[in-house]
Design a protein around this motif. Structure first.
Motif, short mmCIF file in Angstrom:
data_model
loop_
_atom_site.label_atom_id
_atom_site.label_comp_id
_atom_site.label_asym_id
_atom_site.label_seq_id
_atom_site.Cartn_x
_atom_site.Cartn_y
_atom_site.Cartn_z
N ASP A 93 38.05 34.67 34.40
CA ASP A 93 36.72 33.93 34.13
C ASP A 93 36.55 32.77 35.25
O ASP A 93 35.45 32.24 35.29
N VAL A 94 37.59 32.11 35.76
CA VAL A 94 37.47 30.64 36.55
C VAL A 94 37.18 31.40 37.96
O VAL A 94 37.18 30.36 38.58
N GLY A 95 37.48 32.63 38.32
CA GLY A 95 37.10 33.02 39.58
C GLY A 95 37.92 33.56 40.56
O GLY A 95 37.56 34.12 41.60
N TYR A 96 39.14 34.19 40.09
CA TYR A 96 39.82 34.74 40.84
C TYR A 96 39.60 36.20 40.90
O TYR A 96 39.02 36.76 39.88
N ARG A 97 39.45 36.73 42.21
CA ARG A 97 38.94 38.02 42.35
C ARG A 97 39.96 38.99 42.54
O ARG A 97 39.66 40.52 42.36
N LEU A 98 41.38 38.91 42.79
CA LEU A 98 42.39 39.96 42.96
C LEU A 98 43.49 39.40 41.92
O LEU A 98 43.91 38.17 42.20
N VAL A 126 34.94 42.51 31.37
CA VAL A 126 33.66 42.47 32.17
C VAL A 126 33.98 42.78 33.61
O VAL A 126 34.48 41.64 34.21
N ASN A 127 33.42 43.73 34.27
CA ASN A 127 33.16 43.92 35.59
C ASN A 127 35.03 44.02 36.07
O ASN A 127 35.25 43.29 37.18
N TRP A 128 35.70 44.92 35.81
CA TRP A 128 37.06 45.07 36.27
C TRP A 128 37.11 46.07 37.13
O TRP A 128 36.51 47.19 36.73
N THR A 129 38.05 46.23 38.14
CA THR A 129 38.08 47.36 38.92
C THR A 129 39.61 47.33 38.94
O THR A 129 40.51 46.54 39.35
N ASP A 148 33.18 43.75 47.42
CA ASP A 148 31.79 43.27 47.19
C ASP A 148 31.41 44.16 46.00
O ASP A 148 31.37 45.62 45.89
N GLY A 149 31.06 43.52 45.04
CA GLY A 149 30.82 44.36 43.64
C GLY A 149 31.62 44.92 42.73
O GLY A 149 31.51 45.53 41.87
N ALA A 150 33.01 44.54 43.31
CA ALA A 150 34.16 45.29 42.48
C ALA A 150 34.55 44.24 41.45
O ALA A 150 35.37 44.54 40.46
N GLY A 151 33.96 43.03 41.08
CA GLY A 151 34.31 42.08 40.12
C GLY A 151 35.72 41.79 40.53
O GLY A 151 36.02 40.99 41.38
N THR A 152 36.40 41.64 39.44
CA THR A 152 38.03 41.38 39.41
C THR A 152 38.50 42.52 39.51
O THR A 152 38.73 43.44 38.83
N VAL A 153 39.49 42.49 40.92
CA VAL A 153 40.38 43.55 40.93
C VAL A 153 41.72 43.59 40.55
O VAL A 153 42.38 42.65 40.76
#
Length: 770
Positions: A93-98, A126-129, A148-153
């Motif tokens: 939620d705070v912005g970590y992508r991986l 929401v939006n997890w890969t 790109d488009g993967a949300g949080t991996v």
């Protein structure tokens, strides 16, 4: 009368960098938890609070570059996974992508963790890969930069060298493409494999000394460090219930190739003890009083389970004609009876488990598992030949169980136990057998789990009631991790029974004190507002066990420093530094403004019921002479803070010496007479305090401790309640001290006997304790 405004005011709430975050994933995870019957509302509230506290302690993600190192300390089998699942939700939620979760070194624990995160995080969020699955560990993605488009991996990986090498190579391939990909690495069971047990290569451009005996860091540690240093924005959070090795990492260790080590320099968080948790304290500590838990295993039984090799190449055998000692037979029979009681308590769709942990050798585990199966079959066969024999054995086990609330009359319990014996399955957990617990497939199973190392970390034995535990070790952290009987036992906590030796039981009794001391020290550090690299976390040593292995504790220093029953005082003053002397005078004036003495007695003025935190703040700010060794205000304040966590030194009296003299000084809102002391050296006096002053706040006063013209100060300190401390302030006349200031402030403390007076502690000698 005008109300005085104290200097020591409560600080306003400091905004957190996470303020304003849209907690979408967390709220969905929270809704999932609240929908589960096993989660009580206040338990979810606690997870919410603690996960937010941890995220707030990390560095702001808006920074272009950062490396953050933290440590979260829980209890064995206490819900650490629940906490880092919530932290992962908030991190997304705070912005970590991986988000990478390193989950132990065995497939069973990794698979268990992946399954839980899929269920509680990915499927509801929401939006997890996910790049890993319940059956497959990390494999290098076909497209390395597929964010790109993967949300949080999400990656849930074993902490083994081949897997870590794949992850490390993936990050290397992404070098230069990670500026907008903040990474959170959660290291579960972080004291296992992650600790550097070797060396660090020096940087010849920085270190003047030649490189001597410099070695590469251990491989797992090296791969984790290298991965982190290649990520511009990286947070590493270690999770463990036994953090001794993590706390003893060299805070300054740097390797020229893989960067800084994993010391938790930014924060250490102690998770609260969950309600309903059964741990060392409940089974072996003070809270164990009245519990009928322990069953002693005789030395003959221990020897009968030890394998012997007659000569090289000969098969291993049990030194016993019966195959199993009587104590293990008793434990199995009691497990059967307890299972019947649980079923009659309507715990019908809940797993029920017994632990048998005798040896780390796989051949032993297989042999003992087979022997248990043969005994169960033998009991049933014998019952057909001699009807009533099995019932008699189960009746004896029910008697040995002791006083518990039976859900039905005794005969009905025994009827159910007779049937329950046929339900019992024996599972041997090691890489040779390949067996698994399979709780999901068998929700109402009656399972005897025989194993060794696979049962020693992380893996949850659901519904564990009976443990037969003979595994010895030289290390406290290993012993605590092997104790799988900890956890939540709602509805059957009265049925826990542990078979072990008297010696092992005594180890756990002392471990209850070791754990308590560690958690008190972490609490003290956080209350003091210090980082782990600023204040050493004290760990009580164990009389028989190392806290952790020697190759994980190179920074260990034994420290027995305690001020229990002591009277530290300043007798050396920086008389050539008027700026320091004036600082101390202003500090004292502020304290006496906030807590003005109003009671006159024994040649001075007193104020009672001063909170310990005010005394700690005063001592931390008070500046002593550079050559002072016996009086270190910061260390004393740290110690006071530690003692307050166990209810000691919580309330203080301040006494200001106030002789009737014309020469006076204004301190706060009133004047005090100056105390005359003479120099015995260039900047030192003989004794600061008047001996009677240590009794000014005791019942009967100092005269109660007087014999002739002498006062027994030691008796005063021994009588002083452990919850009460005394700060004595002496405004000294500057003229005989040849100081060009208004006054020279001398201070002394009178400490009662505290519970740590005879204990030895361990600290990290590399931590800055200034």
């Amino acid at each position: 009368m005008t109300e005085q405004i104290p200097r020591f005011s409560i600080k306003p709430k400091i905004p957190n960098w996470t303020d304003g975050a849209q907690w979408i994933n967390w709220k969905r995870h929270e809704e999932f938890l609240r929908a589960q019957s096993k989660w009580k509302p206040h338990q979810v509230d606690s997870v919410a609070e603690e996960s937010l506290r941890i995220i707030c302690k990390t560095k702001p993600i808006q920074r272009l570059e950062f490396q953050c190192r933290g440590l979260v300390v829980g209890y064995v089998q206490s819900g650490k996974t629940a906490n880092f699942t919530a932290v992962a939700a908030r991190a997304a939620d705070v912005g970590y992508r991986l988000i990478v979760v390193l989950s132990g070194i065995h497939d069973s624990l990794r698979n268990q963790t992946q399954k839980r995160l899929n269920r509680e995080l990915v499927s509801v969020g929401v939006n997890w890969t996910t790049l890993t699955s319940e059956s497959e560990d990390f494999q290098t993605p076909a497209i390395a930069n597929g964010f790109d488009g993967a949300g949080t991996v999400l990656v849930v990986a074993k902490k083994t060298v081949p897997i870590l090498r794949r992850i490390n190579q993936w990050i290397i391939d992404l070098e230069g493409q990670l500026e907008n990909i903040p990474v959170l690495l959660i290291d579960d069971e972080a004291d296992q494999a992650s600790i550097n047990t070797k060396g660090n290569r020096k940087d010849p451009s920085v270190d003047d000394e030649p490189e001597v005996d410099s070695r590469d860091p251990s491989i797992t540690n090296s791969l984790i460090r290298d991965t982190l240093q290649r990520i511009p924005r990286a947070t590493y959070i270690a999770y463990t219930a036994t953090p001794f090795a993590n706390i003893l990492i060299d805070p300054d260790a740097v390797d020229r190739a893989v960067g800084a080590d994993l010391f938790p320099k930014d924060f250490v968080v102690q998770l609260p003890r969950p309600e309903g948790y059964i741990g060392t304290e409940e089974l072996f500590g003070v809270a164990a009083v009245g519990r009928d838990v322990m069953r002693a295993v005789a030395e003959n039984d221990v020897r009968s389970l030890k394998t012997k090799r007659k000569k090289k190449g000969a098969p291993l055998v049990i030194d016993s004609e019966e195959g199993l000692p009587q104590s293990l037979c008793d434990a199995v029979l009691m497990f059967v009876v307890i299972g019947a009681i649980r079923l009659l308590r309507n715990q019908t769709k809940m797993p029920h488990t017994m632990l048998v942990h005798v040896s780390h050798k796989q051949v032993d585990q297989i042999r003992i598992g087979s022997a248990i199966q043969q005994h169960i079959k033998g009991w049933r066969d014998h019952e057909r030949v001699v009807p009533g024999s099995l019932r008699q054995m189960l009746s004896s086990a029910l008697t040995d169980l002791g006083m518990v609330d039976l859900p039905a009359v005794r005969d009905i319990v025994l009827d159910e136990a007779m049937i329950n014996l046929s339900r019992v399955q024996v599972v041997v957990l090691n890489s040779l057998t390949g067996e698994e617990l399979g709780y999901d497939e068998k929700p109402g199973c009656q399972l005897i789990a025989v194993g060794g190392n696979r049962l020693s970390r992380g893996l949850t034995l659901e519904g564990l009631t009976v443990a037969y535990f003979l595994r010895t070790t030289t290390m406290a952290d290993s012993l605590l991790q092997m104790a799988r009987w900890y956890g939540f036992r709602a509805g059957y906590d009265d049925l826990i029974r542990i078979w072990t030796t008297e010696g092992i039981a005594q180890w756990f009794v002392e471990l209850a004190l070791v754990e308590e001391s560690l958690r008190d020290s972490i609490t003290a550090m956080n209350r003091a507002g210090r980082r782990p690299d600023e204040m050493a976390i004290k760990m009580r040593s164990h009389s028989d066990l190392l806290l952790t292995s020697k190759n994980k504790s190179k920074m260990l220093e034994v420290s027995s420093r305690s001020w229990s029953g002591e009277n530290p005082q300043t007798i050396l003053f920086p008389l050539r530094r008027p700026d320091i002397l004036e600082h101390n005078t202003g500090l004292t004036a502020a304290l006496l403004t906030a807590h003005t003495p109003t009671q006159e007695a024994y040649g001075g003025s007193l104020v009672h019921d001063v909170p310990a935190v005010r005394i700690e703040e005063f001592l931390r700010s008070f500046i002593v002479h550079d050559d002072t060794l016996a009086f270190r205000g910061d260390l004393i304040a740290d110690w006071i803070s530690e003692r307050t966590t166990v209810g000691e030194l919580t309330s203080w009296t301040i006494f200001v010496a106030n002789p009737s003299r014309d020469r006076q000084v204004l301190l706060g809102t009133r004047s005090f007479g100056l105390v005359h002391r003479s120099l015995t050296g260039a900047e030192s006096i003989g004794i600061l305090i008047d001996p009677r002053h240590e009794g000014v706040d005791l019942h009967g006063g100092p005269d109660f401790y007087r014999t002739g013209q002498n006062y027994n100060a030691r008796a005063m300190r021994q009588t002083r309640p452990s919850s009460h401390g005394l700060l004595m302030i002496y405004p000294l006349d500057p003229q005989p001290l040849q100081a060009q200031v208004r006054t020279v402030i001398g201070i002394a403390l009178s400490f009662p006997k505290t519970s740590d007076e005879s204990q030895s502690f361990v600290v990290n000698r590399g931590v800055n304790r200034e």
